[in-house]
Design an enzyme around this catalytic site. Structure first.
Site, PDB file in Angstrom:
ATOM      1  CG  HIS A  73      45.670  46.832  37.431  1.00  0.00           C
ATOM      2  ND1 HIS A  73      46.916  46.436  37.053  1.00  0.00           N
ATOM      3  CD2 HIS A  73      44.906  45.723  37.417  1.00  0.00           C
ATOM      4  CE1 HIS A  73      46.908  45.145  36.797  1.00  0.00           C
ATOM      5  NE2 HIS A  73      45.700  44.672  37.009  1.00  0.00           N
TER       6      HIS A  73
HETATM    7  C1  UD1 Z   1      40.942  42.869  35.615  1.00  0.00           C
HETATM    8  C2  UD1 Z   1      41.392  41.497  36.125  1.00  0.00           C
HETATM    9  C3  UD1 Z   1      42.868  41.561  36.505  1.00  0.00           C
HETATM   10  C4  UD1 Z   1      43.698  42.097  35.361  1.00  0.00           C
HETATM   11  C5  UD1 Z   1      43.148  43.437  34.940  1.00  0.00           C
HETATM   12  C6  UD1 Z   1      43.903  44.040  33.795  1.00  0.00           C
HETATM   13  C7  UD1 Z   1      39.741  40.144  37.337  1.00  0.00           C
HETATM   14  C8  UD1 Z   1      39.345  39.673  38.680  1.00  0.00           C
HETATM   15  N1  UD1 Z   1      40.667  41.112  37.331  1.00  0.00           N
HETATM   16  O1  UD1 Z   1      41.058  43.786  36.696  1.00  0.00           O
HETATM   17  O2  UD1 Z   1      43.316  40.258  36.810  1.00  0.00           O
HETATM   18  O3  UD1 Z   1      45.028  42.231  35.796  1.00  0.00           O
HETATM   19  O4  UD1 Z   1      41.776  43.259  34.548  1.00  0.00           O
HETATM   20  O5  UD1 Z   1      43.421  45.294  33.456  1.00  0.00           O
HETATM   21  O6  UD1 Z   1      39.249  39.642  36.351  1.00  0.00           O
HETATM   22  N2  UD1 Z   1      36.802  49.784  33.766  1.00  0.00           N
HETATM   23  C9  UD1 Z   1      36.608  50.737  32.802  1.00  0.00           C
HETATM   24  N3  UD1 Z   1      36.692  50.336  31.490  1.00  0.00           N
HETATM   25  C10 UD1 Z   1      36.935  49.066  31.110  1.00  0.00           C
HETATM   26  C11 UD1 Z   1      37.107  48.109  32.123  1.00  0.00           C
HETATM   27  C12 UD1 Z   1      37.042  48.479  33.436  1.00  0.00           C
HETATM   28  O7  UD1 Z   1      36.397  51.897  33.095  1.00  0.00           O
HETATM   29  O8  UD1 Z   1      36.990  48.777  29.902  1.00  0.00           O
HETATM   30  C13 UD1 Z   1      36.764  50.210  35.197  1.00  0.00           C
HETATM   31  C14 UD1 Z   1      35.414  49.954  35.831  1.00  0.00           C
HETATM   32  O9  UD1 Z   1      35.178  50.990  36.698  1.00  0.00           O
HETATM   33  C15 UD1 Z   1      35.620  48.701  36.638  1.00  0.00           C
HETATM   34  C16 UD1 Z   1      37.103  48.796  37.019  1.00  0.00           C
HETATM   35  O10 UD1 Z   1      37.728  49.466  35.925  1.00  0.00           O
HETATM   36  O11 UD1 Z   1      34.771  48.639  37.718  1.00  0.00           O
HETATM   37  C17 UD1 Z   1      37.736  47.473  37.243  1.00  0.00           C
HETATM   38  O12 UD1 Z   1      37.516  46.604  36.110  1.00  0.00           O
HETATM   39  P1  UD1 Z   1      37.468  44.995  36.318  1.00  0.00           P
HETATM   40  O13 UD1 Z   1      37.382  44.334  34.991  1.00  0.00           O
HETATM   41  O14 UD1 Z   1      36.440  44.673  37.345  1.00  0.00           O
HETATM   42  O15 UD1 Z   1      38.833  44.663  36.996  1.00  0.00           O
HETATM   43  P2  UD1 Z   1      40.294  45.177  36.671  1.00  0.00           P
HETATM   44  O16 UD1 Z   1      40.761  45.956  37.837  1.00  0.00           O
HETATM   45  O17 UD1 Z   1      40.395  45.808  35.317  1.00  0.00           O
END
Ligand code: UD1
Length: 363
Positions: A205
């Site tokens: 991811h």
């Molecule tokens: C975040 C953390 C990362 C961690 C990871 C674990 C930061 C900078 N990054 O990254 O360190 O390793 O979580 O998963 O804090 N999304 C969904 N559903 C959710 C959450 C996210 O669909 O419940 C999708 C959204 O499109 C979002 C994307 O995933 O834009 C990324 O989510 P985000 O929380 O921004 O970062 P992660 O890549 O999950």
């Protein structure tokens, strides 16, 4: 002492759960659990609360996804209001996600004592958003709880005084130790039709791997080739699923029937999957540690790690993202020539108790 414990994203939940549990047994500590809502899907959040037997959060901020700046700023604004309303005496943050950074900045501005669990990890790669979060959080924390012996030297180099550093061990391993037995009751291997040690398990991811089409495609091709040796199970993070659609990689994946995209898994199912895997390939931080504890070989698809103890002492190998390197290291591990390791110091299931003992002294 009222302790605001902050979580936001998936890797936070298994870190805070054993701390809140140990705190609830202490006479002089009153845990107050805040979920920012950085992760919000049931399978990214709620399932973990159930699997880990965690109490419902006292407050849920419902922040959701956005750019790093907007997400961090929104958490800060809402968390500041919450701090003014509930007046905790101490703020405890874990890990390195945006919620960790946002809550730390607010606590520090309001001059509320701040403790950071999993302090001192450094990848020395500022292209990783988590590295910025780690650096800032450590710089402004009052108490730095470290999970492995190589963390304190990083903090000392940054000028952190000795009396602020507490080597307590790894709280994520506390959760693993506590729930391993129960994970054996999960039916996930049967549900997915795989045998113990008969498959490889993948998670991906990191933006550096899945947001760059050429890199992501190369990794998928290497995984596809490995799936000819053994089935490769790939529980897929929502970010990664989006990129597959965006880059039109579905047809590439269809070429490899044994590279199996699965829904993200809850804590207990995923623990059983890791425990029984022949090999794990990942770009996660936490999984490097969990596989080391479980003595399962792990290939990390990154150029660096903030967790070098898993390479020096554990079962982890950094392979980078070159498809040929992934193929050859993967084949070697799957044909029985896998790295063995030992368990790092203080990864013994008691880190949370050590943290709570220290917190009790401040109360
Ligand atoms: C975040 C953390 C990362 C961690 C990871 C674990 C930061 C900078 N990054 O990254 O360190 O390793 O979580 O998963 O804090 N999304 C969904 N559903 C959710 C959450 C996210 O669909 O419940 C999708 C959204 O499109 C979002 C994307 O995933 O834009 C990324 O989510 P985000 O929380 O921004 O970062 P992660 O890549 O999950």
């Amino acid at each position: 002492m009222k302790v605001a414990c902050v979580v936001g994203a998936r890797p936070n939940f298994m870190k805070i759960a054993p701390i809140v549990d140990a705190m609830s047994r202490a006479d002089n500590l009153d845990p107050f659990l805040i979920h920012t809502g950085q992760h919000y899907d049931e399978i990214m959040s709620k399932v973990f609360f159930e699997d880990l037997g965690m109490p419902r959060p006292d407050v849920y901020l419902g922040i959701g996804s956005d750019s790093h700046t907007r997400q961090t700023a929104r958490i800060m604004t809402d968390f500041e209001k919450l701090m003014e309303e509930h007046k905790p005496d101490y703020v405890l943050v874990v890990g390195d996600v945006n919620s960790t950074l946002a809550a730390s900045l607010v606590a520090s501005k309001l001059r509320v004592r701040l403790g950071h669990v999993e302090s001192g990890l450094r990848s020395h790669d500022r292209d990783m958003p988590e590295e910025i979060n780690r650096l800032v959080t450590d710089a402004i924390s009052d108490d730095l709880y470290t999970s492995c012996a190589d963390a304190a030297p990083n903090l000392r180099k940054e000028g952190v005084p000795e009396e602020k550093i507490f080597f307590v061990g790894n709280v994520m391993i506390d959760s693993l130790v506590k729930h391993r037995e129960r994970s054996r009751e999960s039916s996930i291997l049967e549900d997915l039709g795989v045998d113990s040690k008969g498959y490889a398990l993948v998670t991906l991811h990191r933006p550096s791997n899945v947001d760059v089409p050429e890199t992501f495609q190369g990794i998928l091709e290497a995984l596809g080739d490995l799936s000819q040796e053994k089935p490769v199970l790939f529980p897929i993070h929502p970010r990664t699923r989006k990129r597959i659609q965006e880059f039109g990689l579905e047809s590439k994946l269809n070429q490899y029937p044994n590279l199996r995209l699965e829904e993200p898994k809850g804590y207990l199912d995923f623990l059983r999957l890791m425990d029984n895997a022949a090999l794990v390939l990942t770009d996660s931080g936490g999984i490097q540690e969990e596989t080391t504890f479980l003595s399962v070989p792990c290939l990390t698809l990154r150029l660096n790690t903030e967790r070098p103890v898993t390479v020096d002492e554990g079962t982890n190998t950094l392979v980078g993202v070159d498809p040929e390197a992934i193929r050859s290291a993967g084949k070697k591990a799957l044909t029985g020539d896998a790295k063995k390791g030992t368990i790092p110091e203080l990864w013994d299931g008691k880190a949370s108790e050590r943290i709570v003992d220290i917190l009790s002294r401040f109360a």
